[in-house]
Every structure is written in structure tokens, then in C-alpha cells.
Enzyme design. Structure first.
Site, PDB file in Angstrom:
ATOM      1  CG  ASN A   1      65.505  88.247  27.191  1.00 43.53           C
ATOM      2  OD1 ASN A   1      64.344  87.874  27.038  1.00 43.53           O
ATOM      3  ND2 ASN A   1      65.950  89.415  26.769  1.00 43.53           N
TER       4      ASN A   1
ATOM      5  CB  CYS B   1      61.140  91.121  24.805  1.00 43.12           C
ATOM      6  SG  CYS B   1      62.611  90.293  24.212  1.00 43.12           S
TER       7      CYS B   1
ATOM      8  CG  HIS C   1      61.105  91.113  29.203  1.00 47.43           C
ATOM      9  ND1 HIS C   1      61.108  89.767  28.922  1.00 47.43           N
ATOM     10  CD2 HIS C   1      62.073  91.675  28.435  1.00 47.43           C
ATOM     11  CE1 HIS C   1      62.046  89.527  28.020  1.00 47.43           C
ATOM     12  NE2 HIS C   1      62.649  90.668  27.706  1.00 47.43           N
TER      13      HIS C   1
HETATM   14  O1  UT7 Z   1      64.599  91.458  25.922  1.00 51.70           O
HETATM   15  C1  UT7 Z   1      64.606  92.480  24.995  1.00 51.70           C
HETATM   16  C2  UT7 Z   1      65.233  93.674  25.551  1.00 51.70           C
HETATM   17  N1  UT7 Z   1      66.617  93.444  25.784  1.00 51.70           N
HETATM   18  C3  UT7 Z   1      67.160  93.954  26.843  1.00 51.70           C
HETATM   19  O2  UT7 Z   1      66.471  94.529  27.655  1.00 51.70           O
HETATM   20  C4  UT7 Z   1      68.650  93.894  26.980  1.00 51.70           C
HETATM   21  C5  UT7 Z   1      69.156  95.231  27.378  1.00 51.70           C
HETATM   22  N2  UT7 Z   1      70.591  95.331  27.486  1.00 51.70           N
HETATM   23  C6  UT7 Z   1      71.296  94.684  28.446  1.00 51.70           C
HETATM   24  O3  UT7 Z   1      70.785  93.881  29.183  1.00 51.70           O
HETATM   25  C7  UT7 Z   1      72.764  95.067  28.597  1.00 51.70           C
HETATM   26  O4  UT7 Z   1      73.026  96.171  27.777  1.00 51.70           O
HETATM   27  C8  UT7 Z   1      73.740  93.905  28.236  1.00 51.70           C
HETATM   28  C9  UT7 Z   1      73.691  92.827  29.315  1.00 51.70           C
HETATM   29  C10 UT7 Z   1      73.363  93.332  26.891  1.00 51.70           C
HETATM   30  C11 UT7 Z   1      75.171  94.447  28.160  1.00 51.70           C
HETATM   31  O5  UT7 Z   1      75.517  95.128  29.350  1.00 51.70           O
HETATM   32  P1  UT7 Z   1      76.181  96.589  29.297  1.00 51.70           P
HETATM   33  O6  UT7 Z   1      76.525  96.942  30.679  1.00 51.70           O
HETATM   34  O7  UT7 Z   1      75.211  97.481  28.558  1.00 51.70           O
HETATM   35  O8  UT7 Z   1      77.482  96.347  28.485  1.00 51.70           O
HETATM   36  P2  UT7 Z   1      77.954  96.953  27.062  1.00 51.70           P
HETATM   37  O9  UT7 Z   1      77.114  96.410  25.963  1.00 51.70           O
HETATM   38  O10 UT7 Z   1      78.071  98.430  27.173  1.00 51.70           O
HETATM   39  O11 UT7 Z   1      79.391  96.311  26.944  1.00 51.70           O
HETATM   40  C12 UT7 Z   1      80.440  96.604  27.882  1.00 51.70           C
HETATM   41  C13 UT7 Z   1      81.652  95.815  27.506  1.00 51.70           C
HETATM   42  C14 UT7 Z   1      82.057  95.964  26.038  1.00 51.70           C
HETATM   43  O12 UT7 Z   1      83.460  96.025  25.983  1.00 51.70           O
HETATM   44  P3  UT7 Z   1      84.214  97.446  25.793  1.00 51.70           P
HETATM   45  O13 UT7 Z   1      83.684  98.015  24.521  1.00 51.70           O
HETATM   46  O14 UT7 Z   1      83.825  98.243  27.006  1.00 51.70           O
HETATM   47  O15 UT7 Z   1      85.643  97.054  25.764  1.00 51.70           O
HETATM   48  C15 UT7 Z   1      81.592  94.676  25.417  1.00 51.70           C
HETATM   49  O16 UT7 Z   1      82.353  94.317  24.293  1.00 51.70           O
HETATM   50  O17 UT7 Z   1      81.446  94.405  27.716  1.00 51.70           O
HETATM   51  C16 UT7 Z   1      81.826  93.695  26.534  1.00 51.70           C
HETATM   52  N3  UT7 Z   1      81.002  92.482  26.440  1.00 51.70           N
HETATM   53  C17 UT7 Z   1      81.334  91.334  27.049  1.00 51.70           C
HETATM   54  N4  UT7 Z   1      82.378  90.990  27.821  1.00 51.70           N
HETATM   55  C18 UT7 Z   1      82.406  89.730  28.305  1.00 51.70           C
HETATM   56  C19 UT7 Z   1      79.833  92.308  25.791  1.00 51.70           C
HETATM   57  N5  UT7 Z   1      79.391  91.047  25.961  1.00 51.70           N
HETATM   58  C20 UT7 Z   1      80.301  90.416  26.745  1.00 51.70           C
HETATM   59  C21 UT7 Z   1      80.406  89.120  27.274  1.00 51.70           C
HETATM   60  N6  UT7 Z   1      81.457  88.826  28.049  1.00 51.70           N
HETATM   61  N7  UT7 Z   1      79.446  88.174  27.053  1.00 51.70           N
END
Ligand code: UT7
Length: 323
Positions: free
Chosen positions: A280, A114, A250
């Protein structure tokens, strides 16, 4: 006098197929609401069968050439930032060179996931500053839809396909930070963080593999490292964040974009945002945002721009340029 790499053309290409968040509700335990709230993404484009990174890159390159009023043989070098080249080799860049029917110069790929476009801009800047090339076509192009695990809701809803291109040209500047062109850069990587974002396959492991990400860990690093790299590049240019007209970040997550702007003391009115429409697109996201930002009438000649990105590696960095 200082030789500066000045942007003289921009272009982009997005595949026709648009996939709204709601599409994923049919096959995954996810929702439009979750995707919007956690990432800011509303839709993304996916390449059609037969469309590849090099064909999308070539379409973006043609648009940039037309914008600059140049022909392919006016270009000395092509640098393509991509992690999803059509073939293991040759490079996507030489495939673009052939599709443009360019019969001179040289072409190569840069792979920093990225952060790839920031790395590619730095390479192009070095080629121009050192006199090895005068006009460089810098492209970010990705087909991340081909490395998605469609059963993994935590990654497959986030990425999209597309390409963006800039043409940089060497021009004499006064050597001050009021010059047009690239004014300063900052590159970083730390390979100890490989496991946070990687593809679990490759040539020497004999399968293409799928993208794997510990999203919340990458998020933590992004918020911490992006404002820092942007401020470092600004300091090197002898400029303050208050002089920035546009952050062109980005486009991974609106919350990271907002957090970085806030840390830099800038409002969201100074940020070009495309994540809602593109998702992304990895190395393509910054040139896509630059080209769209110019098309929207946001970015104008003389504007001070900071681009910043982080991704797999981890690799991250920033470029300060005057449009
Ligand atoms: O481009 C390269 C660099 N990449 C990035 O910069 C991405 C950086 N990360 C992010 O953008 C965010 O971390 C995400 C959008 C990927 C995730 O958001 P988050 O607020 O960090 O959520 P999380 O990973 O902590 O997940 C929270 C909850 C989890 O459930 P539990 O464990 O709290 O029950 C996940 O299982 O959300 C759940 N979850 C989803 N729920 C519904 C993860 N993906 C999904 C989904 N739909 N698609």
C-alpha cells in the site's frame, strides 16, 4: 465543445530496495503466508536514506515528461498528493518544481491520504476545465516507511514507498462520454471516522508520530464505499459498469480489490493489480498502477477507466476517465 483533461504522459519511480514478506518474520510474530492471505502483498519497496517524497516524485515526473515529449516549462501547474511531504513546509510540489528547474507556473500539495490521488485528479480537472491551467503534472508520492511503527505487525507489513505521475492536458472534446479525458468525478469524506486510520503526531502536537489503523474497520468501510463511489461517478458520466475496460483501484488489499470488482459486476480480468509488488503506497498507488498498467500493455488509448480509493479521514472517491 467541452474542455477535457486528457492524460498525455505517465511515469513512475520505485526505490531500489525491495523487501519481501519473509524479512518481517525475523523481527515480528508474522509470516509470509499471513501477509499474502490477508492482504495479497508479497513485497514492497522502501526508500533509501536520502531518498524523500520529493526526490521520488521528481523521478516519476521526469519519466512522465519524457513519455509526453514535454519539458518542465511546458507545464502550468504541479499538484502533488502526499501525506508524507519532506518538510512541514514548503509543499513537496514546490520542491519538485525546483528539482525540475521549472521557472514558471504554480505548485501545491493535496492531502487526502490514500484517496489523495483521486482528490488531486479532481483538482487538476477543475483547473483545466476552468482555464486556470492547461497542462497539469499530477503526482502521487509517499514515504510511508518513515511513519511506520516497526513493532506493530498489524500495520508495518502493509505499506510501501514510491511515486507515480500523470500529465493532464486540456483538449477540446465533443461533450459526450465518448470524449477522451476525465468524464466524471465523485468525492466524499466523513471526519467522524478519524480514529480508524491516523498518524498519532503532527506539527501542533510536536512529534512526527506513527500510523495507527483499525484495519478490519477500514476494510468494512472500503468494501461498502468503493463500489458505490465508482458507480456514482459512472452514473454522472452516463456510463454503466459494463462499459468499463479497467478498474484501477487504490492498492491496499487484494480482498478489497476483488470485493469491489465483484460488487460492480466486473471480473478481475478488468482490474489492474500491483498490490503484490508495491504494497500500500497510499496516494502513490493509483498513479503507480496506471503507469505500470500502461507499461504492461493493459491500458490502451480509448479505454474507459475507473479509479477509486479510500483512506484516512475517512476520505474516498472515484474518477472516470477515457484514456
Ligand atoms: O489504504 C488505506 C486504507 N486501508 C485499507 O484499506 C486497509 C484495510 N484493512 C485491511 O486491509 C485488513 O483489515 C488487514 C490486512 C489490515 C487485516 O486483515 P483482517 O483480515 O482484517 O485481519 P484482522 O485485523 O481482523 O486481524 C486478524 C488476526 C488478529 O488476531 P486475533 O485477534 O484474531 O487473534 C490480528 O492480531 O490477525 C492478527 N494479525 C496478524 N497476524 C500475523 C494482524 N496483523 C498480523 C500480522 N501477522 N502481520
Amino acid at each position: 465543445m467541452t474542455r477535457r483533461a486528457v492524460v498525455v504522459g505517465t511515469g513512475h519511480y520505485l526505490p531500489k530496495r525491495v523487501v519481501e514478506n519473509a524479512e518481517f518474520e525475523k523481527t515480528l510474530d508474522t509470516s509470509d503466508e499471513w501477509i499474502r492471505a490477508r492482504s495479497g502483498i508479497e513485497r514492497r519497496h522502501f526508500a533509501e536514506e536520502g531518498e524523500t517524497t520529493s526526490t521520488m516524485a521528481t523521478a516519476a515526473a521526469r519519466a512522465a515528461l519524457a513519455d509526453a515529449g514535454l519539458e518542465a516549462d511546458d507545464i502550468d501547474a504541479i499538484v502533488v498528493a502526499t501525506s508524507t511531504a519532506d518538510l512541514t513546509f514548503p509543499s513537496a510540489a514546490t520542491m519538485v518544481q525546483a528539482q525540475l528547474e521549472m521557472t514558471r507556473g504554480f505548485a501545491f500539495d493535496v492531502q487526502a491520504v490514500c484517496a489523495g490521488f483521486v482528490y488531486a485528479l479532481c483538482n487538476a480537472n477543475a483547473l483545466i476545465a476552468s482555464g486556470q491551467a492547461n497542462r497539469v503534472l499530477v503526482i502521487g508520492a509517499e514515504t510511508f516507511s518513515r511513519i511506520m511503527d516497526w513493532t506493530d505487525r498489524s500495520t508495518c507489513v502493509l505499506f510501501g514507498d514510491g511515486a507515480g505521475a500523470l500529465i493532464l492536458e486540456g483538449q477540446e472534446g465533443a461533450g459526450t462520454n465518448q470524449d477522451r479525458g476525465i468524464l466524471a468525478t465523485d468525492l466524499n469524506s466523513d471526519g467522524r471516522y478519524k480514529d480508524l486510520l491516523y498518524v498519532d503526531g503532527g506539527v501542533s502536537t510536536q512529534n512526527t508520530g506513527h500510523l495507527r489503523m483499525q484495519g478490519n474497520q477500514v476494510f468494512r468501510h472500503a468494501v461498502e464505499k468503493l463500489a458505490k463511489t465508482a458507480n456514482t461517478a459512472l452514473e454522472r458520466a452516463g456510463l454503466g459498469a459494463d462499459e468499463v475496460d479497467w478498474i484501477v483501484p487504490h492498492q491496499a488489499n487484494i480482498r478489497i480489490i476483488q470485493g469491489t470488482a465483484k460488487k460492480m459486476g466486473l471480473s478481475m480480468e478488468n482490474v489492474v493489480v500491483t498490490v503484490q509488488d508495491h504494497g500500500n503506497t497510499s496516494a502513490a498507488s493509483i498513479p503507480l498502477a496506471l503507469s505500470v498498467g500502461k507499461e504492461r500493455g493493459q491500458i490502451k488509448p480509448g479505454d474507459l477507466i475507473v479509479t477509486e480509493a479510500i483512506g484516512g479521514g475517512l476520505a474516498w472517491g472515484a474518477v472516470v476517465l477515457r484514456w
